[in-house]
Design a protein around this motif. Structure first.
Motif, PDB file in Angstrom:
ATOM      1  N   HIS A 117       0.814  -1.232  -0.074  1.00 55.68           N
ATOM      2  CA  HIS A 117       0.027   0.021  -0.024  1.00 55.68           C
ATOM      3  C   HIS A 117       0.905   1.246   0.134  1.00 55.68           C
ATOM      4  O   HIS A 117       0.368   2.378  -0.347  1.00 55.68           O
ATOM      5  CB  HIS A 117      -1.105  -0.184   1.168  1.00 55.68           C
ATOM      6  CG  HIS A 117      -1.958  -1.016   1.037  1.00 55.68           C
ATOM      7  ND1 HIS A 117      -3.203  -0.734   0.132  1.00 55.68           N
ATOM      8  CD2 HIS A 117      -2.031  -2.259   1.647  1.00 55.68           C
ATOM      9  CE1 HIS A 117      -3.984  -1.963   0.348  1.00 55.68           C
ATOM     10  NE2 HIS A 117      -3.283  -2.875   0.943  1.00 55.68           N
ATOM     11  N   PRO A 119      -2.485  -6.719  -9.478  1.00 57.79           N
ATOM     12  CA  PRO A 119      -3.486  -5.942  -8.587  1.00 57.79           C
ATOM     13  C   PRO A 119      -3.024  -4.424  -8.123  1.00 57.79           C
ATOM     14  O   PRO A 119      -1.795  -4.553  -7.675  1.00 57.79           O
ATOM     15  CB  PRO A 119      -4.009  -6.660  -7.849  1.00 57.79           C
ATOM     16  CG  PRO A 119      -3.070  -8.024  -7.909  1.00 57.79           C
ATOM     17  CD  PRO A 119      -2.434  -8.117  -9.204  1.00 57.79           C
ATOM     18  N   TRP A 154     -15.243   4.137   5.760  1.00 58.99           N
ATOM     19  CA  TRP A 154     -15.450   2.526   6.301  1.00 58.99           C
ATOM     20  C   TRP A 154     -15.266   2.598   7.809  1.00 58.99           C
ATOM     21  O   TRP A 154     -14.833   3.612   8.461  1.00 58.99           O
ATOM     22  CB  TRP A 154     -14.003   1.757   6.046  1.00 58.99           C
ATOM     23  CG  TRP A 154     -13.985   1.395   4.623  1.00 58.99           C
ATOM     24  CD1 TRP A 154     -14.095   2.102   3.577  1.00 58.99           C
ATOM     25  CD2 TRP A 154     -13.372   0.164   4.095  1.00 58.99           C
ATOM     26  NE1 TRP A 154     -13.855   1.297   2.263  1.00 58.99           N
ATOM     27  CE2 TRP A 154     -13.280   0.055   2.794  1.00 58.99           C
ATOM     28  CE3 TRP A 154     -13.221  -1.136   5.164  1.00 58.99           C
ATOM     29  CZ2 TRP A 154     -13.171  -1.023   1.908  1.00 58.99           C
ATOM     30  CZ3 TRP A 154     -12.904  -2.389   4.309  1.00 58.99           C
ATOM     31  CH2 TRP A 154     -12.808  -2.186   2.878  1.00 58.99           C
ATOM     32  N   LYS A 195     -15.438  -8.662  -4.138  1.00 58.07           N
ATOM     33  CA  LYS A 195     -14.585  -9.452  -3.678  1.00 58.07           C
ATOM     34  C   LYS A 195     -12.735  -8.997  -3.750  1.00 58.07           C
ATOM     35  O   LYS A 195     -12.419  -8.618  -4.660  1.00 58.07           O
ATOM     36  CB  LYS A 195     -14.429 -11.072  -4.380  1.00 58.07           C
ATOM     37  CG  LYS A 195     -14.173 -12.101  -3.560  1.00 58.07           C
ATOM     38  CD  LYS A 195     -14.925 -13.285  -3.649  1.00 58.07           C
ATOM     39  CE  LYS A 195     -14.152 -14.237  -2.715  1.00 58.07           C
ATOM     40  NZ  LYS A 195     -14.505 -14.042  -1.251  1.00 58.07           N
TER      41      LYS A 195
END
Ligand code: HEC
Length: 304
Positions: A217, A234, A249, A268
């Motif tokens: 990240h 990804p 969140w 997902k």
């Protein structure tokens, strides 16, 4: 051919040629610097240590090896610790973590050498380990390191040869550019002893756990493509409390993601995100990590 077109083409060719020559020299200096650093023998003594295993210590070690330290992940040493799956990272290379049971490297390393490896990223030879992310777990207190060693020693011997380990040229160059970490020991301040708070659900403890997220990240948690990774890889998300990150969140969304692999947006999670280990975090670790992520300064997606 029209002169102007010819001129442009020659110009492009020239740039490519000069680029290749200049780039070649540059790449060569990067690769030599990498080799020199990997050949360095560190002056870090092997601690005098004989771990006395108790069932509690082994249980703590098992928890850490499957969660925060991630030793037993399939892409790492594998659940039996007999060597993991080969990771094929395109031009960066192919990597397989070795067998560390007592039929493998476990027989070669003393308890002290294992502690030095985990704490400093230094192998038995005194040189840097490649890729094993000691720089992300070297904050673990001595008692936790001993727990991991006790657990490693408790695993049955498995006869299995070590898998492929091929380092691509690009991995060496990107290591020098601090885009990926291959040369682990040079990232570690070998004189520093971390002042880690007790495992409690506090941001202060979570800050240490969150080091595990940086490799993907980003150092500031702003997400974005991993430098040098193939383009179909990804893209790690922005996990700061920004609009483009985790602003909306709640803790419930976060734990639901860990338990089910489904994100807040209902999609997902890509299996590249290492849920296999992160889902094993206990309540204290999850809460501490969340408390820390909430303290981060919001940053835009892609700021890494
Ligand atoms: C090996 C790389 C890797 C590591 C290590 C990693 N992640 Fe991720 N993470 C990803 C990727 C890639 C995605 C995006 C997945 C997708 O697009 O499906 C992601 C997605 C997420 C998301 C979902 C965000 C969203 O908007 O849906 C959260 C939350 C998250 N990671 C938190 C963490 C935390 C906290 C850690 C450290 C404890 C961590 N990750 C460690 C690769 C990683």
């Amino acid at each position: 051919m029209k002169p102007i077109v010819k001129k442009v083409l020659m110009g492009v060719g020239g740039v490519v040629l000069v680029g290749a020559l200049g780039g070649g020299v540059w790449a060569w200096t990067q690769v030599s610097a990498f080799s020199a650093s990997m050949d360095k023998v560190y002056d870090v003594p092997v601690p005098k240590l004989k771990v006395v295993a108790t069932p509690e210590l082994i249980a703590r070690g098992k928890h850490l090896a499957s969660s925060l330290a991630g030793c037993g992940m399939r892409d790492c040493h594998g659940p039996a610790l007999a060597g993991g799956k080969t990771m094929d990272v395109g031009p960066l290379g192919k990597f397989t973590a070795p067998n560390i049971t007592s039929a493998g490297l476990g027989a070669v390393y003393s308890d002290g050498e294992l502690a030095r490896l985990i704490g400093h990223g230094i192998t038995k030879t005194g040189k840097s380990v490649r890729f094993m992310p000691s720089h992300e777990v070297n904050w673990l207190p001595d008692s936790d390191v001993q727990a991991i060693i006790a657990y490693v020693r408790s695993k049955p011997a498995v006869e299995k040869p070590n898998g492929l380990f091929e380092l691509g040229l690009l991995a060496k160059i990107l290591d020098r550019q601090d885009a990926v970490v291959v040369d682990v020991a040079r990232r570690i301040d070998h004189d520093k002893k971390e002042d880690v708070p007790a495992p409690e659900p506090t941001a202060a403890y979570g800050k240490f756990i969150a080091r595990l997220c940086m490799g993907c990240h980003g150092e500031h948690y702003g997400g974005g493509p991993i430098p040098g990774a193939p383009s179909d890889f990804p893209i790690p998300s922005n996990i700061t409390p920004d609009e483009t990150g985790l602003k909306s969140w709640t803790y419930a969304d976060f734990t639901k993601m860990l338990d089910t692999g489904v994100r807040k947006n209902g999609k997902k999670l890509d299996p590249f995100m290492p849920l296999e280990a992160l889902e094993q975090m206990n309540d204290i670790e999850r809460k501490a990590l969340w408390a820390f992520l909430k303290t981060l300064k919001p940053r835009p997606m892609g700021s890494r």
